[in-house]
Design a protein around this motif. Structure first.
Motif: not given
Ligand code: SAM
Length: 244
Positions: A9, A104, A100, A77-79, A55, A50-52, A29, A94-96, A27
């Motif tokens: 992927r 973003i 969301l 930071g956020n988005g 990660p 990354e927001l969190n 991770d 990716a992966g959200m 995002g």
């Molecule tokens: N993008 C990677 C992938 O596709 O394998 C990771 C996907 S992971 C499931 C989603 C990541 O997005 C998490 O690490 C989460 O903390 C981060 N995330 C969620 N909301 C976000 C935001 N508003 N801004 C930045 N990162 C965010």
């Protein structure tokens, strides 16, 4: 060059990044995609957002292991808030969920001028992403559907342009194609068929459950689900017979 193992992927997403581009992975991770883009010589520079905290720290540690770490920036930071205007040519999200991803992109709209390509991989709610692209002047240029570990993923690639071009001259309405994916519909891959067969099976289960209920709204709900199932069956039938 250090070999970096990433999923099919993420590799597919990486393939859509033009060589030499400045890529933001929002995002990120553990920053696996960002690392792969650098190690494989695809990106000239990567920004991992990354927001969190967890990660974010993992991404920092991962990028620190790379020789090319001076061509990477890990930001918390956020988005799209982590980006300066015009800084990224390509943005991957990716992966959200689709909801969301859409929020973003909407909240970060002022960072989009200068971006040449969006690479989006919603885990669910692909139709929300396609609708946002139409409403915001982004043209789908590629769509891919793939299966890995029994999970089906869709990857949508878009560039600034006339968003309705991929929806024209098709045997389905724009609304239907927003659900299916206009380019996936043209391609008609066996994975697309499997996706809709699974979706249909899910709705058959829902129908069986609803029929067991004796609530007053049951008859109307049964009608709606049956209409939905009829539509899905027609999609599946075309995917059987129209396949190249
Ligand atoms: N993008 C990677 C992938 O596709 O394998 C990771 C996907 S992971 C499931 C989603 C990541 O997005 C998490 O690490 C989460 O903390 C981060 N995330 C969620 N909301 C976000 C935001 N508003 N801004 C930045 N990162 C965010």
């Amino acid at each position: 060059m250090i070999a970096l193992m990433i999923s099919k992927r993420l590799q597919t997403i990486a393939q859509y990044c033009p060589k030499g581009s400045r890529v933001a992975d929002i995002g990120s991770d553990h920053a696996l995609l960002a690392s792969y883009l650098l190690v494989s010589g695809i990106a000239s520079y990567v920004i991992a957002g990354e927001l969190n905290e967890g990660p974010y720290q993992a991404a920092r540690r991962q990028i620190h292991t790379l020789q090319a770490r001076d061509r990477a920036s890990v930001r918390k930071g956020n988005g799209l808030a982590v980006l300066a205007p015009g800084e990224a040519e390509v943005i991957c999200i990716a992966g959200m969920g689709g909801q969301l991803i859409v929020s973003i992109l909407t909240e970060g709209k002022e960072k989009l001028p200068g971006v040449r390509r969006l690479i989006l991989q919603p885990n669910v709610g692909e139709e929300l992403v396609r609708r946002w692209l139409i409403d915001n002047g982004w043209q789908l240029t590629h769509e891919t559907i793939l299966e890995e570990d029994q999970i089906i993923y869709e990857i949508l690639v878009a560039e600034p342009g006339d968003p309705l071009v991929p929806y024209r001259d098709k045997d389905k309405t724009t609304e239907e194609l927003i659900r299916i994916g206009p380019l996936l519909w043209t391609e008609k891959s066996p994975v697309l068929r499997r996706k809709w067969e699974r979706e249909r099976d899910k709705w058959l289960n829902v129908l069986a459950q609803v029929k067991r209920s004796d609530r007053p709204e049951t008859a109307q709900r049964v009608k709606e689900i049956e209409a939905e199932l009829a539509w899905m069956n027609e999609v599946i039938r075309c995917l059987h017979t129209d396949r190249r």
